[in-house]
Scaffold this active site. Structure first.
Site, PDB file in Angstrom:
ATOM      1  N   THR A   2       0.824  -1.216   0.000  1.00 32.69           N
ATOM      2  CA  THR A   2       0.000   0.000   0.000  1.00 32.69           C
ATOM      3  C   THR A   2       0.858   1.266   0.000  1.00 32.69           C
ATOM      4  O   THR A   2       2.014   1.241   0.447  1.00 32.69           O
ATOM      5  CB  THR A   2      -0.903  -0.012   1.258  1.00 32.69           C
ATOM      6  OG1 THR A   2      -1.494   1.263   1.437  1.00 32.69           O
ATOM      7  CG2 THR A   2      -0.096  -0.318   2.520  1.00 32.69           C
ATOM      8  N   ASP A   3       0.263   2.368  -0.438  1.00 32.57           N
ATOM      9  CA  ASP A   3       0.966   3.660  -0.365  1.00 32.57           C
ATOM     10  C   ASP A   3       1.029   4.189   1.071  1.00 32.57           C
ATOM     11  O   ASP A   3       1.762   5.129   1.362  1.00 32.57           O
ATOM     12  CB  ASP A   3       0.292   4.697  -1.280  1.00 32.57           C
ATOM     13  CG  ASP A   3      -1.162   4.996  -0.927  1.00 32.57           C
ATOM     14  OD1 ASP A   3      -1.725   4.323  -0.035  1.00 32.57           O
ATOM     15  OD2 ASP A   3      -1.752   5.900  -1.558  1.00 32.57           O
ATOM     16  N   GLU A   4       0.243   3.567   1.981  1.00 32.96           N
ATOM     17  CA  GLU A   4       0.185   4.100   3.352  1.00 32.96           C
ATOM     18  C   GLU A   4       1.508   3.938   4.090  1.00 32.96           C
ATOM     19  O   GLU A   4       1.729   4.569   5.124  1.00 32.96           O
ATOM     20  CB  GLU A   4      -0.967   3.453   4.123  1.00 32.96           C
ATOM     21  CG  GLU A   4      -2.279   3.631   3.379  1.00 32.96           C
ATOM     22  CD  GLU A   4      -3.536   3.374   4.184  1.00 32.96           C
ATOM     23  OE1 GLU A   4      -3.497   3.453   5.412  1.00 32.96           O
ATOM     24  OE2 GLU A   4      -4.565   3.113   3.545  1.00 32.96           O
ATOM     25  N   LYS A  30       2.262  -3.258   7.320  1.00 33.89           N
ATOM     26  CA  LYS A  30       2.555  -3.439   5.885  1.00 33.89           C
ATOM     27  C   LYS A  30       3.998  -3.017   5.588  1.00 33.89           C
ATOM     28  O   LYS A  30       4.685  -3.646   4.779  1.00 33.89           O
ATOM     29  CB  LYS A  30       1.568  -2.637   5.018  1.00 33.89           C
ATOM     30  CG  LYS A  30       0.142  -3.140   5.020  1.00 33.89           C
ATOM     31  CD  LYS A  30      -0.046  -4.543   4.438  1.00 33.89           C
ATOM     32  CE  LYS A  30       0.162  -4.619   2.939  1.00 33.89           C
ATOM     33  NZ  LYS A  30      -0.206  -5.968   2.409  1.00 33.89           N
TER      34      LYS A  30
HETATM   35  P1  NAD Z   1      -9.493  -7.538   2.176  1.00 32.53           P
HETATM   36  O1  NAD Z   1      -9.464  -7.210   3.625  1.00 32.53           O
HETATM   37  O2  NAD Z   1     -10.718  -7.272   1.387  1.00 32.53           O
HETATM   38  O3  NAD Z   1      -9.138  -9.095   1.977  1.00 32.53           O
HETATM   39  C1  NAD Z   1      -8.132  -9.735   2.685  1.00 32.53           C
HETATM   40  C2  NAD Z   1      -8.232 -11.226   2.415  1.00 32.53           C
HETATM   41  O4  NAD Z   1      -7.157 -11.885   3.110  1.00 32.53           O
HETATM   42  C3  NAD Z   1      -9.528 -11.875   2.886  1.00 32.53           C
HETATM   43  O5  NAD Z   1     -10.022 -12.751   1.912  1.00 32.53           O
HETATM   44  C4  NAD Z   1      -9.120 -12.624   4.150  1.00 32.53           C
HETATM   45  O6  NAD Z   1      -9.930 -13.771   4.414  1.00 32.53           O
HETATM   46  C5  NAD Z   1      -7.692 -13.014   3.806  1.00 32.53           C
HETATM   47  N1  NAD Z   1      -6.863 -13.254   5.007  1.00 32.53           N
HETATM   48  C6  NAD Z   1      -6.747 -12.456   6.095  1.00 32.53           C
HETATM   49  N2  NAD Z   1      -5.926 -13.023   7.000  1.00 32.53           N
HETATM   50  C7  NAD Z   1      -5.467 -14.177   6.451  1.00 32.53           C
HETATM   51  C8  NAD Z   1      -4.576 -15.186   6.879  1.00 32.53           C
HETATM   52  N3  NAD Z   1      -3.957 -15.114   8.076  1.00 32.53           N
HETATM   53  N4  NAD Z   1      -4.337 -16.232   6.053  1.00 32.53           N
HETATM   54  C9  NAD Z   1      -4.945 -16.321   4.845  1.00 32.53           C
HETATM   55  N5  NAD Z   1      -5.826 -15.394   4.386  1.00 32.53           N
HETATM   56  C10 NAD Z   1      -6.085 -14.333   5.184  1.00 32.53           C
HETATM   57  O7  NAD Z   1      -8.236  -6.789   1.563  1.00 32.53           O
HETATM   58  P2  NAD Z   1      -8.083  -6.053   0.139  1.00 32.53           P
HETATM   59  O8  NAD Z   1      -8.650  -4.686   0.246  1.00 32.53           O
HETATM   60  O9  NAD Z   1      -8.531  -6.963  -0.927  1.00 32.53           O
HETATM   61  O10 NAD Z   1      -6.494  -5.898   0.086  1.00 32.53           O
HETATM   62  C11 NAD Z   1      -5.672  -6.936  -0.444  1.00 32.53           C
HETATM   63  C12 NAD Z   1      -4.216  -6.531  -0.319  1.00 32.53           C
HETATM   64  O11 NAD Z   1      -3.995  -5.320  -1.034  1.00 32.53           O
HETATM   65  C13 NAD Z   1      -3.763  -6.277   1.114  1.00 32.53           C
HETATM   66  O12 NAD Z   1      -2.450  -6.794   1.258  1.00 32.53           O
HETATM   67  C14 NAD Z   1      -3.762  -4.761   1.245  1.00 32.53           C
HETATM   68  O13 NAD Z   1      -2.801  -4.328   2.164  1.00 32.53           O
HETATM   69  C15 NAD Z   1      -3.384  -4.359  -0.178  1.00 32.53           C
HETATM   70  N6  NAD Z   1      -3.901  -3.044  -0.616  1.00 32.53           N
HETATM   71  C16 NAD Z   1      -5.230  -2.742  -0.473  1.00 32.53           C
HETATM   72  C17 NAD Z   1      -5.699  -1.510  -0.925  1.00 32.53           C
HETATM   73  C18 NAD Z   1      -7.166  -1.147  -0.831  1.00 32.53           C
HETATM   74  O14 NAD Z   1      -7.532   0.001  -1.113  1.00 32.53           O
HETATM   75  N7  NAD Z   1      -8.057  -2.058  -0.475  1.00 32.53           N
HETATM   76  C19 NAD Z   1      -4.815  -0.581  -1.500  1.00 32.53           C
HETATM   77  C20 NAD Z   1      -3.447  -0.932  -1.616  1.00 32.53           C
HETATM   78  C21 NAD Z   1      -3.011  -2.177  -1.176  1.00 32.53           C
HETATM   79  P1  TYD Z   2     -10.758   3.916   4.188  1.00 36.66           P
HETATM   80  O1  TYD Z   2     -11.700   3.475   3.124  1.00 36.66           O
HETATM   81  O2  TYD Z   2     -10.878   3.298   5.539  1.00 36.66           O
HETATM   82  O3  TYD Z   2      -9.283   3.753   3.594  1.00 36.66           O
HETATM   83  P2  TYD Z   2      -7.855   4.292   4.188  1.00 36.66           P
HETATM   84  O4  TYD Z   2      -8.014   4.659   5.592  1.00 36.66           O
HETATM   85  O5  TYD Z   2      -7.019   3.056   4.027  1.00 36.66           O
HETATM   86  O6  TYD Z   2      -7.449   5.418   3.299  1.00 36.66           O
HETATM   87  O7  TYD Z   2     -10.917   5.471   4.369  1.00 36.66           O
HETATM   88  C1  TYD Z   2     -10.716   6.380   3.300  1.00 36.66           C
HETATM   89  C2  TYD Z   2     -10.821   7.780   3.859  1.00 36.66           C
HETATM   90  O8  TYD Z   2     -12.160   8.005   4.303  1.00 36.66           O
HETATM   91  C3  TYD Z   2      -9.937   8.018   5.062  1.00 36.66           C
HETATM   92  O9  TYD Z   2      -9.438   9.357   4.995  1.00 36.66           O
HETATM   93  C4  TYD Z   2     -10.871   7.875   6.245  1.00 36.66           C
HETATM   94  C5  TYD Z   2     -12.202   8.357   5.692  1.00 36.66           C
HETATM   95  N1  TYD Z   2     -13.424   7.726   6.265  1.00 36.66           N
HETATM   96  C6  TYD Z   2     -14.466   8.526   6.734  1.00 36.66           C
HETATM   97  O10 TYD Z   2     -14.410   9.760   6.684  1.00 36.66           O
HETATM   98  N2  TYD Z   2     -15.585   7.912   7.246  1.00 36.66           N
HETATM   99  C7  TYD Z   2     -15.697   6.556   7.332  1.00 36.66           C
HETATM  100  O11 TYD Z   2     -16.722   6.049   7.840  1.00 36.66           O
HETATM  101  C8  TYD Z   2     -14.615   5.753   6.832  1.00 36.66           C
HETATM  102  C9  TYD Z   2     -14.680   4.248   6.881  1.00 36.66           C
HETATM  103  C10 TYD Z   2     -13.498   6.377   6.299  1.00 36.66           C
END
Ligand code: NAD
Ligand code: TYD
Length: 362
Positions: free
Chosen positions: A138-140, A168
């Site tokens: 992630t960019d975080e 991460k």
């Molecule tokens: P998500 O939370 O929707 O899904 C996570 C998945 O991992 C689920 O299916 C869960 O069952 C599985 N999981 C959790 N713990 C586990 C374990 N111990 N063993 C096996 N499986 C396990 O997450 P997402 O939003 O799809 O993100 C996927 C990846 O991408 C993550 O690594 C996250 O850090 C990265 N990412 C997400 C975003 C975003 O905006 N969602 C952005 C950048 C990077």
């Molecule tokens: P989120 O979807 O949780 O992603 P991230 O924290 O990983 O960026 O949140 C996106 C942005 O929205 C973040 O600045 C927090 C804000 N947010 C709210 O304002 N209200 C909410 O209920 C949630 C879940 C997030």
């Protein structure tokens, strides 16, 4: 010593990005894909119901922290690559319960890397050379930006601010160390906020879509001026396929949507789209549901991605602009009421109560 098969192993493929990745993989690549997923609250096998009988897809239910299971899965399926999505992924949950993030994101990534290393070392020369471990991050990890700061590049110093981001960051460092120390063919991607179908409705965009549809308050943290860069999930999946295919070993690639938006603007646009696609004139415009609530502790102010490296080196750039992607996403949630019903179980409702009950109006 035996070689690899034509399959790849993904972890966390029943989550949001993982399930979209599996669909697009079957569509675009078509080779077998094995999904190792613990099916936590965020993992939903019904996401993949349309391909559950496809011979190219297989689910292995299990934990990436379970070394024996990981080793066995690698021996059995002999993948030519691993794409590692599995993680605890929600910042607010990491504030409430950081331990789960250290376990899965740090210990789990370490276990997976270690087992992948043993497996990779056992391969013959050409399979060893062709093997890839792609770590999805992630960019975080880069922390937060001021309004005029340049966007995060691959050389920006790590400065994670939430337990999620810190876990991460730790996993990124482990992935890097396995390349430098053992020569394992590791690639890392750092992506901005994704949105699209199948996102669990604890994250900003799906939460706001569903609350707006149901006439519930739309809880905007702080002043709503925090900025995120948004990328449609299909674009993230195509970037990962590109890096897997052509990325330089040991490199990291930032992935972004060139779509910086203030949270309040995102929520307002969702309100307008819901008004348009599911009008309810008796209720009045959905924007009236917006409520400013207590801020997230340590809330990062701004994220922005400089994705010029992946464009320059690999020719990837996003293809879906934010307005089109958001319209498509709102439409998807409108058309998938039974999916929504299924994911909003007791555990989900407990979380919603826990996260929002204590937040007072600002
Ligand atoms: P998500 O939370 O929707 O899904 C996570 C998945 O991992 C689920 O299916 C869960 O069952 C599985 N999981 C959790 N713990 C586990 C374990 N111990 N063993 C096996 N499986 C396990 O997450 P997402 O939003 O799809 O993100 C996927 C990846 O991408 C993550 O690594 C996250 O850090 C990265 N990412 C997400 C975003 C975003 O905006 N969602 C952005 C950048 C990077
Ligand atoms: P989120 O979807 O949780 O992603 P991230 O924290 O990983 O960026 O949140 C996106 C942005 O929205 C973040 O600045 C927090 C804000 N947010 C709210 O304002 N209200 C909410 O209920 C949630 C879940 C997030």
């Amino acid at each position: 010593m035996t070689g690899t098969s034509n399959s790849i192993l993904v972890t966390g493929g029943a989550g949001f990005i993982g399930s979209n990745f599996i669909f697009r993989w079957i569509e675009n690549v078509g080779s077998p894909i094995v999904n190792l997923d613990l099916l936590t609250y965020a993992g939903n096998p019904s996401n993949l119901v349309t391909i559950e009988n496809d011979k190219r897809y297989q689910l292995v239910r299990g934990d990436i922290c379970d070394a024996e299971l990981v080793a066995h899965t690698l021996q059995e399926h002999r993948p030519r690559a691993i794409v590692h999505f599995a993680a605890e992924s929600h910042v607010d949950r990491s504030i409430a319960d950081p331990g789960a993030f250290i376990r899965t994101n740090v210990q789990g990534t370490f276990t997976l890397l270690e087992q992948a290393k043993q497996y990779w070392k056992s391969l013959g020369d050409s399979d060893k050379k062709a093997f890839r471990f792609l770590h999805v991050s992630t960019d975080e990890v880069y922390g937060t930006l001021g309004p005029d700061d340049p966007a995060f590049s691959e050389t920006t110093a790590y400065a994670p601010n939430s337990p999620y981001a810190a876990s991460k960051a730790a996993s990124d460092h482990l992935a890097r160390a396995y390349f430098h120390t053992y020569g394992m063919p590791v690639l890392t991607t750092n992506c901005s906020n994704n949105y699209g179908p199948f996102q669990f409705p604890e994250k900003l965009i799906p939460l706001m879509i569903l609350n707006a549809l149901e006439g519930k308050p739309l809880p905007v943290y702080g002043d709503g001026a925090n900025v995120r860069d948004w990328l449609f999930v299909d674009d993230h999946c195509s970037a990962i396929r590109t890096v897997l295919e052509r990325g330089r070993l040991g490199e990291t690639y930032n992935i972004g949507g060139n779509s910086e938006r203030k949270n309040l603007d995102v929520v307002s646009t969702i309100c307008d789209l819901v008004d348009e696609l599911q009008p309810n004139p008796a209720q009045g415009p959905r924007r009236r549901l917006i409520k400013f609530v207590t801020d997230r502790p340590g809330h990062d102010r701004r994220y922005a991605i400089d994705a010029s490296k992946i464009d320059r080196e690999l020719g990837w750039r996003p293809s879906v602009d934010f307005e089109r992607g958001l319209r498509e996403t709102v439409g998807w949630y409108l058309e998938h009421a039974s999916w929504v019903e299924n994911v909003r179980t007791g555990a989900y409702l407990v979380w919603i109560r826990q996260n929002y009950e204590e937040r007072t109006a600002r």
